[in-house]
Design a protein around this motif. Structure first.
Motif, PDB file in Angstrom:
ATOM      1  N   LEU A 195      -3.232  -7.943  -0.021  1.00 33.08           N
ATOM      2  CA  LEU A 195      -3.137  -6.598  -0.227  1.00 33.08           C
ATOM      3  C   LEU A 195      -3.849  -5.570   0.676  1.00 33.08           C
ATOM      4  O   LEU A 195      -3.652  -4.636   1.004  1.00 33.08           O
ATOM      5  CB  LEU A 195      -3.827  -6.238  -1.754  1.00 33.08           C
ATOM      6  N   SER A 255       8.054  -2.891   6.548  1.00 33.50           N
ATOM      7  CA  SER A 255       7.979  -3.254   5.399  1.00 33.50           C
ATOM      8  C   SER A 255       8.920  -4.426   5.127  1.00 33.50           C
ATOM      9  O   SER A 255       9.106  -5.294   6.177  1.00 33.50           O
ATOM     10  CB  SER A 255       8.345  -2.240   4.362  1.00 33.50           C
ATOM     11  N   SER A 298       4.565  -7.669  -4.104  1.00 34.84           N
ATOM     12  CA  SER A 298       3.948  -6.546  -4.529  1.00 34.84           C
ATOM     13  C   SER A 298       3.071  -5.727  -3.575  1.00 34.84           C
ATOM     14  O   SER A 298       2.957  -4.381  -3.464  1.00 34.84           O
ATOM     15  CB  SER A 298       2.662  -7.040  -5.678  1.00 34.84           C
ATOM     16  N   SER A 299       2.686  -6.506  -2.518  1.00 28.78           N
ATOM     17  CA  SER A 299       2.027  -5.872  -1.081  1.00 28.78           C
ATOM     18  C   SER A 299       3.142  -4.845  -0.488  1.00 28.78           C
ATOM     19  O   SER A 299       2.741  -3.654  -0.006  1.00 28.78           O
ATOM     20  CB  SER A 299       1.602  -6.747  -0.277  1.00 28.78           C
ATOM     21  N   LYS A 300       4.232  -5.113  -0.520  1.00 34.80           N
ATOM     22  CA  LYS A 300       5.259  -4.367   0.283  1.00 34.80           C
ATOM     23  C   LYS A 300       5.896  -3.304  -0.580  1.00 34.80           C
ATOM     24  O   LYS A 300       6.342  -2.246  -0.255  1.00 34.80           O
ATOM     25  CB  LYS A 300       6.403  -5.453   0.694  1.00 34.80           C
ATOM     26  N   GLY A 313       9.957  -5.984  -0.903  1.00 30.12           N
ATOM     27  CA  GLY A 313       9.563  -4.805  -1.710  1.00 30.12           C
ATOM     28  C   GLY A 313      10.274  -4.107  -2.545  1.00 30.12           C
ATOM     29  O   GLY A 313       9.901  -3.333  -3.229  1.00 30.12           O
ATOM     30  N   GLY A 322       4.180  -1.800  -3.052  1.00 28.65           N
ATOM     31  CA  GLY A 322       3.005  -0.781  -2.665  1.00 28.65           C
ATOM     32  C   GLY A 322       3.080  -0.030  -1.424  1.00 28.65           C
ATOM     33  O   GLY A 322       2.942   0.937  -1.612  1.00 28.65           O
ATOM     34  N   LEU A 323       3.218  -0.872  -0.438  1.00 27.53           N
ATOM     35  CA  LEU A 323       3.288  -0.099   0.900  1.00 27.53           C
ATOM     36  C   LEU A 323       4.668   0.930   1.015  1.00 27.53           C
ATOM     37  O   LEU A 323       4.236   2.074   1.315  1.00 27.53           O
ATOM     38  CB  LEU A 323       3.791  -1.161   2.132  1.00 27.53           C
ATOM     39  N   ASN A 352      -1.650  -5.941   3.959  1.00 28.47           N
ATOM     40  CA  ASN A 352      -0.474  -5.325   3.938  1.00 28.47           C
ATOM     41  C   ASN A 352      -0.492  -3.999   3.366  1.00 28.47           C
ATOM     42  O   ASN A 352       0.407  -3.167   3.707  1.00 28.47           O
ATOM     43  CB  ASN A 352       0.488  -6.274   3.129  1.00 28.47           C
ATOM     44  N   LEU A 353      -1.345  -3.579   2.450  1.00 23.73           N
ATOM     45  CA  LEU A 353      -1.386  -2.314   1.806  1.00 23.73           C
ATOM     46  C   LEU A 353      -2.128  -1.443   1.944  1.00 23.73           C
ATOM     47  O   LEU A 353      -1.851  -0.199   2.325  1.00 23.73           O
ATOM     48  CB  LEU A 353      -1.204  -2.638   0.268  1.00 23.73           C
TER      49      LEU A 353
END
Length: 227
Positions: free
Chosen positions: A105, A135, A154-156, A139, A158-159, A108-109
């Motif tokens: 996170l 991305s 979740s990181s992508k 995601g 969120g991105l 990536n975020l």
């Protein structure tokens, strides 16, 4: 270095997509600011010309990001490519590691937003005015049919949300903000989508982007992906 050369700043150029972005933009005459963790190793692999500046940067070091932005304060940046990221692994629920998740996170975020915030004025002063986030279709909520990979997904996801909010906030400044899925790239010798082909197609998406495309989630080939 010639005056008037368009400038691209790329994060995560140590290998893979970031390295290939640097190679391709350099070959096309851009001024390239290629940030990576190990510039010496990258320079040993490629004899870049005078239009490429290899810069050591850990995107999770927010002070270092701000220092670089300050050093480049007089340099308009036509294209900012937030590429640095942790690509995996993709474990099951029981095997998901919370420590790795937090690190993912952060890289990536959180880091892409910090980088974008630090360089938004540089982009605003440029001609092309594009911020691109690398991305992943992993995601996408709509395209998740296989589960698992909680940390990466979740990181992508969120991105993509960061990209969408940033796109809305920057509309008055005519800055185009995009997310791009690079495709399922494979080693160049294995017959699938190569890194070079993926980057070439993503550059086409970026080159064609303008204010009307802002806030869009693209596949590498220009197809719009669902959220």
């Amino acid at each position: 270095m010639e005056e008037g050369m368009p400038t691209v700043l790329i994060t995560g150029c140590d290998s893979g997509l970031g390295e290939e972005f640097a190679i391709q933009y350099a070959a096309r005459g851009y001024r390239v600011i290629a940030t990576c963790l190990d510039p010496e190793k990258l320079s040993a692999r490629h004899a870049f010309g005078s239009n490429v500046e290899l810069t050591r940067l850990d995107v999770t070091d927010h002070a270092a990001v701000e220092t670089l932005a300050k050093r480049l304060e007089n340099s308009p940046i036509d294209i900012l490519i937030n590429n640095a990221g942790i690509p995996g692994p993709h474990p099951s629920l029981q095997e998901t590691d919370a420590h790795l998740w937090r690190k993912m996170l952060e890289v990536n975020l959180i880091a892409p937003l910090i980088v974008s915030r630090a360089f938004v004025e540089h982009v605003a002063r440029s001609d092309q005015k594009v911020i691109a986030f690398i991305s992943s279709r992993m995601g996408s909520l709509s395209l998740n049919n296989t589960g698992m990979s909680y940390a990466y997904r979740s990181s992508k996801a969120g991105l993509n949300m960061i990209m969408k909010s940033l796109a809305i906030d920057l509309i008055p400044r005519q800055i185009c903000v995009l997310s791009i899925h690079p495709g399922n790239v494979v080693p160049d010798c294995s017959g699938g989508l190569s890194i070079a082909a993926s980057v070439e197609r993503m550059r086409e998406v970026i080159n064609e982007a303008g204010p009307h495309q802002t806030g869009t989630f693209y596949n590498y080939n220009g197809q719009i992906l669902p959220w």
